[in-house]
Design a protein around this motif. Structure first.
Motif, mmCIF file in Angstrom:
data_model
loop_
_atom_site.group_PDB
_atom_site.id
_atom_site.type_symbol
_atom_site.label_atom_id
_atom_site.label_comp_id
_atom_site.label_asym_id
_atom_site.label_seq_id
_atom_site.Cartn_x
_atom_site.Cartn_y
_atom_site.Cartn_z
ATOM 1 N N UNK A 245 109.464 18.294 33.394
ATOM 2 C CA UNK A 245 109.717 18.254 31.949
ATOM 3 C C UNK A 245 108.473 18.636 31.155
ATOM 4 N N UNK A 246 107.323 18.131 31.580
ATOM 5 C CA UNK A 246 106.082 18.392 30.861
ATOM 6 C C UNK A 246 105.760 19.874 30.798
ATOM 7 N N UNK A 247 106.032 20.596 31.883
ATOM 8 C CA UNK A 247 105.719 22.027 31.933
ATOM 9 C C UNK A 247 106.937 22.912 31.678
ATOM 10 N N UNK A 248 108.064 22.290 31.311
ATOM 11 C CA UNK A 248 109.308 23.021 31.024
ATOM 12 C C UNK A 248 109.700 23.945 32.179
ATOM 13 N N UNK A 249 109.656 23.396 33.394
ATOM 14 C CA UNK A 249 110.055 24.137 34.593
ATOM 15 C C UNK A 249 111.453 23.677 34.987
ATOM 16 N N UNK A 250 112.344 24.621 35.169
ATOM 17 C CA UNK A 250 113.702 24.311 35.599
ATOM 18 C C UNK A 250 113.712 24.177 37.116
ATOM 19 N N UNK A 251 114.290 23.105 37.613
ATOM 20 C CA UNK A 251 114.304 22.870 39.059
ATOM 21 C C UNK A 251 114.970 24.000 39.822
ATOM 22 N N UNK A 252 115.885 24.726 39.180
ATOM 23 C CA UNK A 252 116.562 25.837 39.856
ATOM 24 C C UNK A 252 115.617 27.007 40.128
ATOM 25 N N UNK A 253 114.437 26.998 39.498
ATOM 26 C CA UNK A 253 113.469 28.069 39.736
ATOM 27 C C UNK A 253 112.584 27.788 40.955
ATOM 28 N N UNK A 254 112.754 26.618 41.572
ATOM 29 C CA UNK A 254 111.949 26.260 42.731
ATOM 30 C C UNK A 254 112.598 26.748 44.022
ATOM 31 N N UNK A 255 111.838 26.801 45.069
ATOM 32 C CA UNK A 255 112.296 27.341 46.349
ATOM 33 C C UNK A 255 113.495 26.584 46.893
ATOM 34 N N UNK A 256 114.466 27.339 47.380
ATOM 35 C CA UNK A 256 115.663 26.736 47.964
ATOM 36 C C UNK A 256 115.451 26.362 49.428
ATOM 37 N N UNK A 257 114.400 26.886 50.055
ATOM 38 C CA UNK A 257 114.159 26.624 51.476
ATOM 39 C C UNK A 257 113.294 25.389 51.732
ATOM 40 N N UNK A 258 112.957 24.671 50.668
ATOM 41 C CA UNK A 258 112.191 23.427 50.797
ATOM 42 C C UNK A 258 113.084 22.286 50.332
ATOM 43 N N UNK A 259 113.372 21.345 51.226
ATOM 44 C CA UNK A 259 114.283 20.248 50.873
ATOM 45 C C UNK A 259 113.580 19.173 50.039
ATOM 46 N N UNK A 260 113.604 19.329 48.730
ATOM 47 C CA UNK A 260 112.919 18.378 47.866
ATOM 48 C C UNK A 260 113.910 17.527 47.090
ATOM 49 N N UNK A 261 113.409 16.393 46.651
ATOM 50 C CA UNK A 261 114.133 15.497 45.766
ATOM 51 C C UNK A 261 113.371 15.449 44.450
ATOM 52 N N UNK A 262 114.066 15.471 43.336
ATOM 53 C CA UNK A 262 113.427 15.277 42.036
ATOM 54 C C UNK A 262 113.456 13.785 41.750
ATOM 55 N N UNK A 263 112.293 13.209 41.564
ATOM 56 C CA UNK A 263 112.178 11.764 41.327
ATOM 57 C C UNK A 263 110.874 11.515 40.580
#
Length: 130
Positions: free
Chosen positions: A94-112
Motif C-alpha cells: 500500500x505504501x508504495x502503491x504496488x499491485x500484488x498482481x504485478x508480482x511474480x506468479x512463480x513465487x508462492x507468497x502470502x500477503x500479510x
C-alpha cells in the motif's frame, strides 16, 4: 524441519546486495534443514517484480554469475523449492502503491503483515533485517 533455529529475514531494502544476501541466508538455512521466512516490505517488495526485479545495482547479478557466485534466480528458486515461507507485507504494498498482481506468479507468497511475521518467527529462530 526442526522446530529450533532458522531465520526470519525482513527484506526492506531495494538494492541487489541486500536482497541477494537475504536469499543466500534463507537458502543456507533451508539447506541445513532449518526453517526460513522471507518477509518482503517497502522497497524490498521490488525483488518479487520482474524478472528481472527492479533492484538498484542489478548489474551485479551478471558479475556474480561470471564469478561463480549464486545468482538471484538460482537463489530464489532454491528458496522456493526448499520450502521457504514468502510473505509480502500488505503495508509495504500500500505504501508504495504496488499491485500484488504485478508480482511474480512463480513465487508462492502470502500477503500479510507484521503480526504474521512475528507469529511465523518461532522460538529459537533469528530475526534479521536487510
Amino acid at each position: 524441519m526442526t522446530p529450533d533455529g532458522g531465520v526470519s529475514v525482513i527484506v526492506r531494502a531495494g538494492d541487489y546486495e541486500s536482497v541477494h544476501y537475504a536469499l543466500a541466508l534463507a537458502a543456507a538455512a533451508l539447506a541445513v534443514n532449518k526453517p526460513a521466512v522471507l518477509f518482503f516490505t517497502m522497497a524490498g517488495v521490488r525483488a518479487l517484480s520482474g524478472p528481472p526485479p527492479q533492484l538498484d545495482d542489478w548489474a551485479r547479478d551478471a558479475a556474480n554469475r561470471s564469478r561463480g557466485v549464486g545468482d538471484f534466480e538460482t537463489l530464489l528458486q532454491a528458496c522456493v523449492e526448499l520450502g521457504a515461507r514468502f510473505i509480502v507485507c500488505e503495508m509495504g504494498l500500500r505504501s508504495l502503491a504496488i499491485d500484488r498482481s504485478s508480482l511474480r506468479a512463480d513465487v508462492p507468497f502470502t500477503v500479510a503483515g507484521i503480526v504474521t511475521l512475528l507469529e511465523e518467527t518461532r522460538p529459537g529462530m533469528h530475526l534479521v533485517s536487510l
